[in-house]
Structures are given as C-alpha cells and as structure tokens.
Design an enzyme around this catalytic site. Structure first.
Site, short mmCIF file in Angstrom:
data_model
loop_
_atom_site.label_atom_id
_atom_site.label_comp_id
_atom_site.label_asym_id
_atom_site.label_seq_id
_atom_site.Cartn_x
_atom_site.Cartn_y
_atom_site.Cartn_z
N CYS A 84 0.60 -0.80 0.07
CA CYS A 84 -0.29 -0.15 0.37
C CYS A 84 0.78 1.37 0.20
O CYS A 84 0.91 2.28 0.92
CB CYS A 84 -1.06 0.14 1.20
SG CYS A 84 -2.29 1.35 1.17
N GLU A 85 1.50 1.29 -0.72
CA GLU A 85 2.13 2.24 -1.18
C GLU A 85 2.64 2.54 -2.86
O GLU A 85 3.11 1.84 -3.85
CB GLU A 85 3.94 1.97 -1.01
CG GLU A 85 4.26 2.40 1.01
CD GLU A 85 4.05 3.44 1.38
OE1 GLU A 85 4.48 4.85 0.90
OE2 GLU A 85 3.29 3.86 2.45
#
Length: 422
Positions: free
Chosen positions: A340-341
């Site tokens: 989640c980047e």
C-alpha cells in the site's frame, strides 16, 4: 550489462523446476558466478602480499553464501553484532572479522570484543573511551571532508555521518599509542556503486599518503589500509562493467611506489559486497494481475518488501520475461507489487514484452542489498532464498517468512511498570 549471459542461461534451464518445487517469489543466487568473481578479485591483487577482501555482510547476510566466500579466502566486514555472529558461525576467526560500526554503544563494543574478538574499526574518536578493553589491533575510519568529491549514492564526505577528520585521525592514533595499542590499521569508505575505477585508485592513494604522514608523525607502521567497498556493477544494459584490472594495476603501482619511498608497505584490504554477489542474484516473481487505467500495470507476487532499491532509491533493475525474447513486441508498463505504497514499483514506464497471468519475471542483480534490505510493512513476508549450485542442483538456503515469524515478537511475558514506584 545486467546479469551475465551465462547466469541467464543457467537460470533459464532450471527455473521451471525451481518454480515447481518452491513456488514464487524467490531470490536465487548463482554459485558459479560468485566463485568466478571471487577468484578474479583475488587474482587481480595477487602482487600485493596479504591482500584480503572482507565481504560486507550487509549486502547478503546468508551463511551458506558466506561459507562460499570464506572458502575463497574472504573475511567479513560487519556493521552489527548479529553480523559478527553470522561470520563466527561460518568459522571466521578474530582477524577475519572487521567490526565497522557507527553510533556504537559500549555494550556493542564489549560483545564484539568478547568470544574471540574481531578487528575493531572505530568510526568516531569519542569511541576510544568506550572500549571495554585495549585491543592489540585498532583501526580508525577516515573522512576526508571537502578535500574529496563525493560519490552520488554516499554523498559529499563533509555531509556524511561517517569517519574522523584529518586532525582527529592524528589525535586518535596518538591516544591509542598512549593506551598501549601495538598494531594499527587505517580505513575509509568513500563510494557506493562506483563505476569509475580511477576513483578507487585515488582513494588508495589518499590512504597511503595519510598512512605515511601519520607514520612519520607518530612513529607507527600500519599493518593494513582498507579502501572500503563501493565497486559498482552495470545495472543498466548500456552501463560499462567495472574495470577491475585497471583499478588493480593503478593500486599496485601506488603500493610499489610507497614501498620504494618508505621501505615498508601495508597490506591491502577491501570490503566489497555488491561487486561480489550483486550480478549473481535474481528475484523471480509471477505475474498475477493486469490493470489498465491512466497507465498499464503488471502486478507480480513480489513486493517492494523483497527488493526496496527501485522504490527507495529510484534504482534501475533490468527485467526479462522467462521464455520470451526481448525482441518480442513491447508494451510500456509499470511493474508493481501489492504494498500500500505508490512507490512499490520494480519498473516505471518500462518497455517489456506483453505478459499474461502466470508469466515469470526475472528481476536482475538482486544478489546484494536485495533480500537483505527487506521489511515487513503491510504485513508483507520476505521470500525464500535459493542457491543454484555449480553441479546444477538448487538448494533452499533460507525459507520464506511465515505469519508465525511476523507475530513472534508479540509472544512475550506481560510486563507493566508504574512510574515513580519500585
């Protein structure tokens, strides 16, 4: 060029068997290539008596690979106590281990010097007072400040947190003499992934000049100088390979001139990691998704947690798709993981042959600072490591992490304190 053609060919013949036995993702290392590079380095510096490579454990802290390197006569450069433990576990003795830490505690120094010891290489003059005992052999790390241009990765020397100034170097060795230290080394680390071999020659010249000045001022002789690591590898297809022979030739000439002038000569130590194992590793990962929005995305089952260099440094790692020629029709894509980047990308706007789910991507040059820099953000688990051996067999040399590993530090004896009360 990235990944040797020989390693690429060796890997292509076994990758399907590796997939069937181990599944993806995994890092795989090439024993043949690693040994060949070790032998080339040792051969290049044969004219310098006592040459020794201290492999920087931070690059690939796997004991199976470290045992290979020890068999080639290598020592180990360690930046932490666990790295020292790894070096000892593969049979290294005290003078085959160099402890080059920074911002070091008294406890770390004590542990390093206990249980067989190691070469202590101090990064700061204030650490002399924190030594738990007086070592027989002591080394200090030199930072030349504005007198040298910095390397693109490490940065300007005067902005780096490492090493002693020139004035501090003279003071440090004087203090060491007063304490009764009998043997001395001198160290620096100026570059990272440096492809200009002249830079490394200049670094050796710098240390030899400093060794001469300190020797004349304090009447000591240095047993060794350590020019650090930083030898680069050609990550990009149009990068030139590092000129090892050119570097060795220049340094050998400098050592010969030093001996002719001074009548003595130190040994030469180095601490490369990337150059030794970097090109001989690959991250093998499967295509699991495709997404088409403002860009075209190829999703794979490895994430930045398995190889952080592209996401953190913007570093280039070459990619090929197993079984597909690079001359196949190309498509511009981002290759991404599941973190989640938004920087969880192995390639950005890279032209690659079109893929389907199940295709295998080979990400090159992960043999140093690949698995070693992994992390667990988002609960991501680091992948397994394999070794492609010289006999063609494939050995599991580190299993993949499990959720039990991830949750292990939550298994502890409860403890609560009330501040202000015994």
């Amino acid at each position: 060029m990235p990944m040797s053609l020989e390693f690429k060919e060796r890997l292509s013949t076994v990758v399907q068997d590796a997939l069937a036995a181990f599944g993806t993702p995994f890092h795989i290392y090439d024993e043949t290539g690693i040994i060949q590079t070790c032998q080339a380095l040792n051969k290049a510096f044969t004219p310098i008596d006592g040459f020794k490579e201290y492999f920087a454990v931070k690059g690939l802290p796997n004991p199976t690979v470290m045992a290979l390197l020890k068999a080639q006569g290598f020592g180990f450069d360690c930046a932490s106590v666990p790295e020292i433990v790894l070096a000892r576990k593969v049979g290294s003795n005290a003078e085959e281990i160099m402890f080059t830490s920074n911002n070091t505690t008294r406890e770390q120094l004590k542990t390093a010097m206990d249980q067989g010891g190691c070469i202590i290489n101090l990064d700061d003059i204030t650490l002399i007072a924190k030594l738990p005992a007086i070592p027989d052999l002591l080394c200090f790390r030199y930072n030349p400040g504005a007198t040298r241009q910095g390397n693109a990765i490490i940065g300007k020397p005067e902005e780096a947190k490492y090493g002693l100034t020139r004035d501090q170097i003279f003071s440090a060795y004087g203090q060491a003499l007063d304490l009764g230290v009998k043997r001395f080394g001198l160290h620096t680390m100026m570059a990272s992934n440096e492809l200009n071999y002249q830079y490394m020659i200049d670094t050796a010249d710098m240390l030899l000049e400093l060794a001469e000045d300190v020797s004349q001022a304090l009447d000591i002789r240095f047993e060794f100088i350590n020019i650090g690591g930083g030898l680069g590898i050609p990550y990009k297809p149009d990068d030139r390979a590092f000129n090892l022979e050119g570097m060795a030739g220049g340094i050998i000439e400098a050592f010969e001139a030093f001996k002719a002038k001074n009548g003595w000569i130190p040994r030469l130590y180095m601490e490369s990691a990337r150059f030794i194992t970097g090109p001989h590793g690959a991250l093998v990962t499967s295509v699991i998704n495709h997404k088409n929005t403002y860009r075209d995305y190829v999703g794979v089952d490895a994430s930045m947690s398995a190889l952080m260099r592209p996401g953190v440094y913007g570093a280039y790692h070459h990619i090929h798709i197993h079984g597909k020629p690079e001359s196949a029709p190309l498509k511009t894509v981002d290759v991404v993981g599941a973190l989640c980047e938004n920087n969880d990308k192995f390639a950005i706007q890279r032209q690659l042959p079109e893929t389907r789910e199940g295709d295998i991507l080979i990400i090159h040059d992960t043999g140093a600072h690949g698995h070693a820099m992994g992390f667990n953000y988002n609960g991501q688990l680091r992948p397994k490591e394999l070794l492609l051996k010289t006999d063609g067999s494939i050995e599991l040399i580190r299993r993949a992490e499990t959720m039990d590993d991830y949750f292990a530090t939550l298994d502890f004896k409860p403890q609560t304190i009330t501040p202000g009360h015994p």
